[in-house]
Design a protein around this motif. Structure first.
Motif, PDB file in Angstrom:
ATOM      1  N   ASP A  20       8.291   0.518   1.202  1.00  0.00           N
ATOM      2  CA  ASP A  20       8.705   0.882   2.559  1.00  0.00           C
ATOM      3  C   ASP A  20       8.592  -0.285   3.549  1.00  0.00           C
ATOM      4  N   GLY A  21       8.224  -1.471   3.049  1.00  0.00           N
ATOM      5  CA  GLY A  21       8.168  -2.664   3.891  1.00  0.00           C
ATOM      6  C   GLY A  21       6.841  -2.905   4.576  1.00  0.00           C
ATOM      7  N   THR A  22       5.815  -2.145   4.214  1.00  0.00           N
ATOM      8  CA  THR A  22       4.489  -2.323   4.795  1.00  0.00           C
ATOM      9  C   THR A  22       3.545  -2.921   3.759  1.00  0.00           C
ATOM     10  N   TRP A  23       2.353  -3.288   4.206  1.00  0.00           N
ATOM     11  CA  TRP A  23       1.290  -3.718   3.300  1.00  0.00           C
ATOM     12  C   TRP A  23       0.392  -2.513   3.063  1.00  0.00           C
ATOM     13  N   ALA A  24       0.351  -2.041   1.827  1.00  0.00           N
ATOM     14  CA  ALA A  24      -0.399  -0.837   1.476  1.00  0.00           C
ATOM     15  C   ALA A  24      -1.765  -1.194   0.895  1.00  0.00           C
ATOM     16  N   GLU A  25      -2.723  -0.314   1.097  1.00  0.00           N
ATOM     17  CA  GLU A  25      -4.071  -0.527   0.572  1.00  0.00           C
ATOM     18  C   GLU A  25      -4.221  -0.069  -0.873  1.00  0.00           C
ATOM     19  N   THR A  26      -3.205   0.563  -1.429  1.00  0.00           N
ATOM     20  CA  THR A  26      -3.264   1.002  -2.823  1.00  0.00           C
ATOM     21  C   THR A  26      -2.088   0.422  -3.593  1.00  0.00           C
ATOM     22  N   ILE A  27      -2.346   0.085  -4.840  1.00  0.00           N
ATOM     23  CA  ILE A  27      -1.353  -0.574  -5.678  1.00  0.00           C
ATOM     24  C   ILE A  27      -0.233   0.373  -6.120  1.00  0.00           C
ATOM     25  N   ASP A  28      -0.491   1.662  -6.104  1.00  0.00           N
ATOM     26  CA  ASP A  28       0.464   2.629  -6.648  1.00  0.00           C
ATOM     27  C   ASP A  28       1.784   2.704  -5.889  1.00  0.00           C
ATOM     28  N   VAL A  29       1.830   2.182  -4.670  1.00  0.00           N
ATOM     29  CA  VAL A  29       3.069   2.215  -3.896  1.00  0.00           C
ATOM     30  C   VAL A  29       3.731   0.828  -3.804  1.00  0.00           C
ATOM     31  N   ALA A  30       3.210  -0.137  -4.550  1.00  0.00           N
ATOM     32  CA  ALA A  30       3.749  -1.498  -4.501  1.00  0.00           C
ATOM     33  C   ALA A  30       5.197  -1.530  -4.984  1.00  0.00           C
ATOM     34  N   GLU A  31       5.982  -2.373  -4.341  1.00  0.00           N
ATOM     35  CA  GLU A  31       7.365  -2.578  -4.766  1.00  0.00           C
ATOM     36  C   GLU A  31       7.372  -3.465  -6.000  1.00  0.00           C
ATOM     37  N   THR A  32       8.050  -3.029  -7.047  1.00  0.00           N
ATOM     38  CA  THR A  32       8.143  -3.818  -8.273  1.00  0.00           C
ATOM     39  C   THR A  32       9.509  -4.493  -8.355  1.00  0.00           C
ATOM     40  N   VAL A  33       9.496  -5.694  -8.912  1.00  0.00           N
ATOM     41  CA  VAL A  33      10.753  -6.421  -9.154  1.00  0.00           C
ATOM     42  C   VAL A  33      10.737  -6.934 -10.583  1.00  0.00           C
ATOM     43  N   ASP A  34      11.921  -7.102 -11.132  1.00  0.00           N
ATOM     44  CA  ASP A  34      11.981  -7.584 -12.511  1.00  0.00           C
ATOM     45  C   ASP A  34      13.048  -8.653 -12.719  1.00  0.00           C
ATOM     46  N   ASP A  35      13.372  -9.378 -11.642  1.00  0.00           N
ATOM     47  CA  ASP A  35      14.303 -10.492 -11.784  1.00  0.00           C
ATOM     48  C   ASP A  35      13.942 -11.603 -10.809  1.00  0.00           C
ATOM     49  N   LYS A  36      14.510 -12.769 -11.018  1.00  0.00           N
ATOM     50  CA  LYS A  36      14.193 -13.947 -10.191  1.00  0.00           C
ATOM     51  C   LYS A  36      14.582 -13.737  -8.730  1.00  0.00           C
ATOM     52  N   ALA A  37      15.668 -13.042  -8.474  1.00  0.00           N
ATOM     53  CA  ALA A  37      16.091 -12.792  -7.096  1.00  0.00           C
ATOM     54  C   ALA A  37      15.065 -11.919  -6.377  1.00  0.00           C
TER      55      ALA A  37
END
Length: 101
Positions: A20-37
Protein backbone atom coordinates in the motif's frame (compact mmCIF):
# COMPACT_ATOMS: atom_id res chain seq x y z
CA UNK A 1 11.77 -13.15 -4.70
CA UNK A 2 12.72 -10.03 -2.75
CA UNK A 3 11.24 -7.47 -0.36
CA UNK A 4 12.49 -4.12 0.94
CA UNK A 5 13.35 -3.73 4.61
CA UNK A 6 14.80 -0.97 6.77
CA UNK A 7 14.77 0.47 10.26
CA UNK A 8 12.51 3.41 11.01
CA UNK A 9 14.69 6.38 11.92
CA UNK A 10 12.48 7.71 14.72
CA UNK A 11 12.56 4.58 16.91
CA UNK A 12 14.73 1.93 15.22
CA UNK A 13 11.78 -0.40 14.59
CA UNK A 14 12.35 -2.96 11.82
CA UNK A 15 9.95 -2.14 8.97
CA UNK A 16 9.09 -3.49 5.52
CA UNK A 17 7.81 -1.63 2.48
CA UNK A 18 4.18 -2.64 2.03
CA UNK A 19 2.11 -2.99 -1.11
CA UNK A 20 0.00 0.00 0.00
CA UNK A 21 3.07 2.28 -0.18
CA UNK A 22 3.71 2.57 3.56
CA UNK A 23 6.39 1.18 5.87
CA UNK A 24 4.77 -1.63 7.85
CA UNK A 25 5.90 -3.04 11.18
CA UNK A 26 5.11 -6.61 10.12
CA UNK A 27 6.66 -8.58 7.29
CA UNK A 28 3.40 -10.25 6.25
CA UNK A 29 2.24 -7.21 4.28
CA UNK A 30 5.56 -6.55 2.50
CA UNK A 31 5.45 -6.02 -1.24
CA UNK A 32 7.22 -8.85 -3.06
CA UNK A 33 8.98 -8.55 -6.40
CA UNK A 34 10.50 -11.21 -8.59
CA UNK A 35 12.22 -9.33 -11.40
CA UNK A 36 15.00 -6.78 -11.90
CA UNK A 37 12.55 -3.98 -12.70
CA UNK A 38 10.70 -4.56 -9.43
CA UNK A 39 13.98 -4.67 -7.52
CA UNK A 40 15.09 -1.39 -9.10
CA UNK A 41 11.76 0.22 -8.20
CA UNK A 42 12.01 -0.91 -4.57
CA UNK A 43 15.63 0.26 -4.37
CA UNK A 44 14.55 3.70 -5.61
CA UNK A 45 11.77 3.81 -3.00
CA UNK A 46 14.25 2.85 -0.28
CA UNK A 47 16.78 5.46 -1.40
CA UNK A 48 14.12 8.18 -1.41
CA UNK A 49 12.91 7.19 2.07
CA UNK A 50 16.51 7.16 3.32
CA UNK A 51 17.22 10.55 1.75
CA UNK A 52 14.04 11.91 3.41
CA UNK A 53 15.29 10.68 6.82
CA UNK A 54 12.43 8.21 7.23
CA UNK A 55 14.49 4.99 7.42
CA UNK A 56 18.07 3.71 7.70
CA UNK A 57 19.79 0.42 6.84
CA UNK A 58 17.68 -0.07 3.71
CA UNK A 59 18.09 -3.49 2.08
CA UNK A 60 16.48 -5.78 -0.43
CA UNK A 61 16.29 -9.23 1.13
CA UNK A 62 15.59 -12.67 -0.29
CA UNK A 63 12.35 -14.32 0.76
CA UNK A 64 10.21 -17.27 -0.21
CA UNK A 65 6.44 -17.62 -0.20
CA UNK A 66 5.19 -20.70 1.61
CA UNK A 67 1.43 -21.08 1.58
CA UNK A 68 1.10 -17.39 0.84
CA UNK A 69 3.24 -16.42 3.84
CA UNK A 70 6.50 -14.50 3.44
CA UNK A 71 9.54 -16.25 4.93
CA UNK A 72 12.97 -14.55 4.99
CA UNK A 73 15.80 -16.81 3.86
CA UNK A 74 18.54 -15.40 6.13
CA UNK A 75 18.48 -16.02 9.88
CA UNK A 76 19.20 -12.32 10.56
CA UNK A 77 15.98 -11.39 8.77
CA UNK A 78 13.96 -14.10 10.52
CA UNK A 79 15.07 -12.61 13.84
CA UNK A 80 14.32 -9.03 12.72
CA UNK A 81 10.82 -10.13 11.64
CA UNK A 82 10.04 -11.81 14.97
CA UNK A 83 12.10 -10.29 17.73
CA UNK A 84 14.85 -11.37 20.11
CA UNK A 85 15.52 -15.10 20.25
CA UNK A 86 16.13 -15.14 23.98
CA UNK A 87 12.87 -13.47 25.10
CA UNK A 88 9.68 -14.55 23.38
CA UNK A 89 7.75 -12.07 25.52
CA UNK A 90 9.47 -9.15 23.75
CA UNK A 91 9.55 -7.86 20.21
CA UNK A 92 7.14 -8.44 17.38
CA UNK A 93 6.51 -12.06 18.39
CA UNK A 94 4.96 -10.88 21.68
CA UNK A 95 2.31 -8.77 19.98
CA UNK A 96 -1.20 -10.24 19.83
CA UNK A 97 -1.30 -9.72 16.06
CA UNK A 98 2.03 -11.46 15.43
CA UNK A 99 2.07 -14.02 12.68
CA UNK A 100 4.63 -16.71 12.09
CA UNK A 101 7.82 -15.24 10.67
Amino acid sequence: MKILTANRLTDGEAVWFAADGTWAETIDVAETVDDKAGEARLEAIGKAAHDNNEVVDVNLIDVSLVGGTIHPLRLREVIRAAGPTNRLDLGKQARPSAGAA
